[in-house]
Design an enzyme around this catalytic site. Structure first.
Site, short mmCIF file in Angstrom:
data_model
loop_
_atom_site.label_atom_id
_atom_site.label_comp_id
_atom_site.label_asym_id
_atom_site.label_seq_id
_atom_site.Cartn_x
_atom_site.Cartn_y
_atom_site.Cartn_z
NE ARG A 118 36.98 -105.16 28.49
CZ ARG A 118 36.03 -104.47 28.38
NH1 ARG A 118 35.58 -103.91 27.26
NH2 ARG A 118 35.56 -103.65 29.24
CG ASP A 133 30.05 -104.98 30.48
OD1 ASP A 133 30.49 -104.57 29.71
OD2 ASP A 133 30.50 -106.02 31.04
NE ARG A 172 32.25 -101.14 34.86
CZ ARG A 172 33.46 -101.66 34.46
NH1 ARG A 172 33.42 -101.89 33.02
NH2 ARG A 172 34.53 -101.65 35.03
CG HIS A 231 33.70 -108.03 29.25
ND1 HIS A 231 33.07 -106.92 29.81
CD2 HIS A 231 34.89 -107.81 29.80
CE1 HIS A 231 33.61 -106.22 30.85
NE2 HIS A 231 34.64 -106.67 30.80
#
Ligand code: APR
Length: 314
Positions: free
Chosen positions: A87, A147, A150, A174
């Site tokens: 990222r 997240d 998840r 993140h």
């Protein structure tokens, strides 16, 4: 519901956010803006044509003029992560895209709430706060909300319990330095550590390695991108959940990315800790007690982000 939402970016993420908002009937009007106008037109038309089976939502493409009067602006424009790319590699490119958009959209919508979705979300949220002139309480990123979903889904799968009974959060960036404060994780208020030994059902509950779970959460985005070239459904419904909290003023506790002001000794960086979100944006953070190692992990996450901030031209 009289609620106007503008989405900037009609890519996989922006269009799925628009679809999730439409399905959940969270707006009366959705304007989709993209640098590729035809893309925005096609996505808006496709979603709008399903609305007779959903509800009265006007989904249309538009320009920044059309964003005027929006209650919420959702920023998804940016280059998506390529397979194998981290990222943070994307940072300067997506910061430059945001730089080109921020003055125009904030002039059109000076009173809106701003939801940043594009990555690296913590850096772009910081950029919006530092450069837009909009109050920090009205700008936040989806951060580790995905997240956290998840995490909850993974624990629910492992123990075969309802996802809604699993509580706990992913804190921090993140990205690669995110982590789970296991001291806060519970299933129906039973600490995760005690759950299997307290259970008297016939199923044998598996044991699991906490590091594997955290690794799985951190790698999920990459695995999905490697398999299907983008992630869209998880982030789509995550963003809609945040919009729901704003619309209905639910005062929900959500792990969104926002500016910290001394919590856990951290300031001048955006990352995720539990935050109460109401109709005017951020009401406050919850700097709940953590173990010493959890505090150290959060401070490490903040340092990782500050390192990036130092290297970026905002
Ligand atoms: N103004 C408006 N739209 C832009 C601009 C700009 N200056 N620059 C790029 N876009 C648009 C692109 O035309 C494209 O339609 O942003 C969209 C990005 O879409 P995708 O490439 O499909 O990327 P997507 O998978 O949607 O991800 C977007 O969200 O979750 C994050 O990591 C993801 O940062 C990425 C972002």
């Amino acid at each position: 519901m009289a609620n106007k939402i503008t989405i900037i970016g009609a890519g996989q993420v922006g269009s799925t956010v628009a679809y999730a908002l439409t399905l959940k009937q969270l707006a009366s009007e959705i304007v989709i803006i993209d640098i590729i106008k035809e893309k925005a037109m096609g996505e808006a038309m496709d979603i709008r044509q399903g609305t007779p089976f959903i509800g009265p939502v006007n989904v249309r493409d538009g320009d920044y003029e059309d964003a005027k009067g929006s209650d919420i602006v959702i920023f998804t424009s940016g280059v998506g992560r390529k397979p194998g790319q981290s990222r943070l590699d994307l940072t300067q490119t997506n910061v430059d895209i945001a730089k080109s958009v921020i003055p125009t959209i904030t002039k059109a919508c000076p009173n809106a709430l701003y939801v940043i979705v594009a990555n690296p979300v913590d850096i772009l949220t910081y950029q919006f706060i530092k450069t837009s002139g909009i109050p920090a309480s009205r700008i936040f990123g989806t951060g580790t909300l995905l997240d956290t979903a998840r995490f909850r889904a993974r624990i629910a799968e492992t123990y075969r319990v309802c996802q809604e009974n699993v509580h706990g959060y992913v804190f921090g960036e993140h990205g690669d330095s995110s982590f789970v404060p296991w001291s806060l994780a519970n299933i129906g208020s039973i600490p995760v550590d005690n759950f299997a030994s307290s259970y008297t059902g016939k199923d044998v509950l598996p044991s699991f390695d906490k590091n594997d779970v955290e690794d799985y959460i951190r790698k999920s985005g990459g695995i999905i991108i490697a398999a299907k070239k983008c992630t869209n459904y998880g982030i789509g419904v995550t963003t809609a959940t945040l919009v729901e909290a704003l619309n209905y003023s639910t005062d929900s506790v959500l792990t969104i990315s926002s500016m910290l002001n001394g919590e856990y000794g951290i300031s001048d960086v955006c990352l995720s800790i539990p935050t109460v979100v109401g109709c005017n944006g951020i009401k406050g953070h919850i700097a709940t007690p953590l173990t010493d190692s959890e505090v150290a992990s959060l401070q490490h996450s903040a340092e990782c982000l500050k390192d990036v901030i130092k290297q970026i031209n905002f």
